[in-house]
Design a protein around this motif. Sequence first.
Motif, mmCIF file in Angstrom:
data_model
loop_
_atom_site.group_PDB
_atom_site.id
_atom_site.type_symbol
_atom_site.label_atom_id
_atom_site.label_comp_id
_atom_site.label_asym_id
_atom_site.label_seq_id
_atom_site.Cartn_x
_atom_site.Cartn_y
_atom_site.Cartn_z
ATOM 1 N N PRO A 29 0.828 -1.222 0.000
ATOM 2 C CA PRO A 29 0.000 0.000 0.000
ATOM 3 C C PRO A 29 0.855 1.262 0.000
ATOM 4 C CG PRO A 29 -0.796 -1.584 1.617
ATOM 5 C CD PRO A 29 0.532 -2.092 1.145
ATOM 6 N N ARG A 119 -2.298 6.845 -9.514
ATOM 7 C CA ARG A 119 -2.082 5.790 -8.517
ATOM 8 C C ARG A 119 -1.839 6.357 -7.125
ATOM 9 N NH1 ARG A 119 2.359 2.479 -6.814
ATOM 10 N NH2 ARG A 119 3.767 3.648 -8.179
ATOM 11 N N GLN A 122 -4.610 9.373 -6.000
ATOM 12 C CA GLN A 122 -5.921 8.744 -5.890
ATOM 13 C C GLN A 122 -5.959 7.790 -4.701
ATOM 14 O OE1 GLN A 122 -9.196 6.105 -8.426
ATOM 15 N NE2 GLN A 122 -7.186 6.419 -9.328
ATOM 16 N N TYR A 123 -4.913 6.984 -4.560
ATOM 17 C CA TYR A 123 -4.903 5.998 -3.482
ATOM 18 C C TYR A 123 -4.838 6.662 -2.109
ATOM 19 C CZ TYR A 123 -3.904 1.722 -0.924
ATOM 20 O OH TYR A 123 -3.982 0.670 -0.047
ATOM 21 N N GLN A 124 -4.049 7.724 -1.992
ATOM 22 C CA GLN A 124 -3.937 8.395 -0.700
ATOM 23 C C GLN A 124 -5.285 8.937 -0.237
ATOM 24 O OE1 GLN A 124 -0.893 8.867 1.352
ATOM 25 N NE2 GLN A 124 -2.652 9.152 2.712
ATOM 26 N N PHE A 237 -4.195 -2.712 -11.044
ATOM 27 C CA PHE A 237 -4.622 -1.462 -10.407
ATOM 28 C C PHE A 237 -5.517 -0.652 -11.333
ATOM 29 C CE2 PHE A 237 -0.333 -1.704 -8.069
ATOM 30 C CZ PHE A 237 -0.859 -2.616 -7.178
ATOM 31 N N LEU A 241 -8.774 0.311 -9.198
ATOM 32 C CA LEU A 241 -8.916 1.680 -8.706
ATOM 33 C C LEU A 241 -10.152 2.320 -9.346
ATOM 34 C CD1 LEU A 241 -5.211 2.926 -8.709
ATOM 35 C CD2 LEU A 241 -6.654 2.491 -6.710
ATOM 36 N N LEU A 290 -3.306 -3.862 -1.304
ATOM 37 C CA LEU A 290 -3.592 -2.481 -1.661
ATOM 38 C C LEU A 290 -5.089 -2.205 -1.598
ATOM 39 C CD1 LEU A 290 -1.956 -0.404 -4.436
ATOM 40 C CD2 LEU A 290 -4.431 -0.658 -4.478
ATOM 41 N N ALA A 294 -7.158 0.070 1.658
ATOM 42 C CA ALA A 294 -7.954 1.270 1.365
ATOM 43 C C ALA A 294 -9.446 1.005 1.435
ATOM 44 C CB ALA A 294 -7.587 1.825 -0.013
ATOM 45 N N ILE A 296 -11.320 -0.498 -0.589
ATOM 46 C CA ILE A 296 -11.943 -0.158 -1.868
ATOM 47 C C ILE A 296 -13.222 -0.955 -2.064
ATOM 48 C CG2 ILE A 296 -11.659 -0.255 -4.369
ATOM 49 C CD1 ILE A 296 -8.701 0.353 -3.963
#
Length: 306
Positions: A29, A119, A122-124, A237, A241, A290, A294, A296
């Motif tokens: 992550p 990546r 957006q992920y943060q 991803f 994502l 990952l 998050a 997701i």
Amino acid sequence: MTSDYRCPFDNLLIVDLEATCDKDNFDYPPEIIQISVRVLNTREKVIREDLSFDKLIRPVINPKLTDYCVELTGIDQESIDKADTFPEVYDQFSAWLKEHDFQEKRFAFVCDTRQDMWRLAQYQFLLNKQPLPTIFRQWVNLGYHYEEDRRKAPVQDTWGPSLIEKMSGFYNIPFDGHAHNAKDDCAFLAKITKYLLDNGKLVTINESLKCISGMRNVPFTVDPEWKGNFESACKVFQAILPLVSTPTKRYFVEDYYGKCLYCFDATCTGLEHKQYPAYVYEQLKEPSDLAITAEITFFLFPPLPC
């Protein structure tokens, strides 16, 4: 060389992000641990040496950096331990933008590839359970300009394994500092951006994030060893994502800014996945760290009431 830069923005903010990582594990992550920004004033045609933003950020999920991350970025654990967390640093960055009158629609971010926005940023914000801010949803991808120039070059040379090395060799602009350190990478990318503008290139938004993309409608077979292969991991991803990065050939700031270029809805937050890739999750030999970290899938399928 033209008298005026071919750029619709008053300022270009060259940004580079670094994140937590582990060797040969691309499902680790990625929490942002460093942000660096350099300013190129396109009206005065100068890189503002007097104005920059550089901050280290303390990760929360994996607060101890791996040995690989320390070696890669040159960031030591003691400095990270003293840094503020991402929400605090983002508030400082927002205040910095306001202090220096960087108005939305009058500046654009510049990155070396899609990775920083698509990546890492957006992920943060998924980790923080917040919509991705408008300013991060479109940017200038320098990699596209490099690839276009390289294809036109009479001599094809690899120059080096990384994009930074390739651009340094191709444009004959030396890189100074520690590779994969945001501050040093950013200073170099600012020079590349100015070089392109000095030589008459049109530098404007050429990549953005969408909620739906045709490329995600094409099923693919997941590489069983995807966690150890960067290209294979990026394919996974790209599917999991919520927002997908796509080239943008024509971008009109007044019409497009702040909107998803698929649904053109300014309330498209990126917290809901409109192309949920069930077939990808079904192929994974083990869950994606990952995605789980998050939550997701939680955004997509909250637990049923008892």
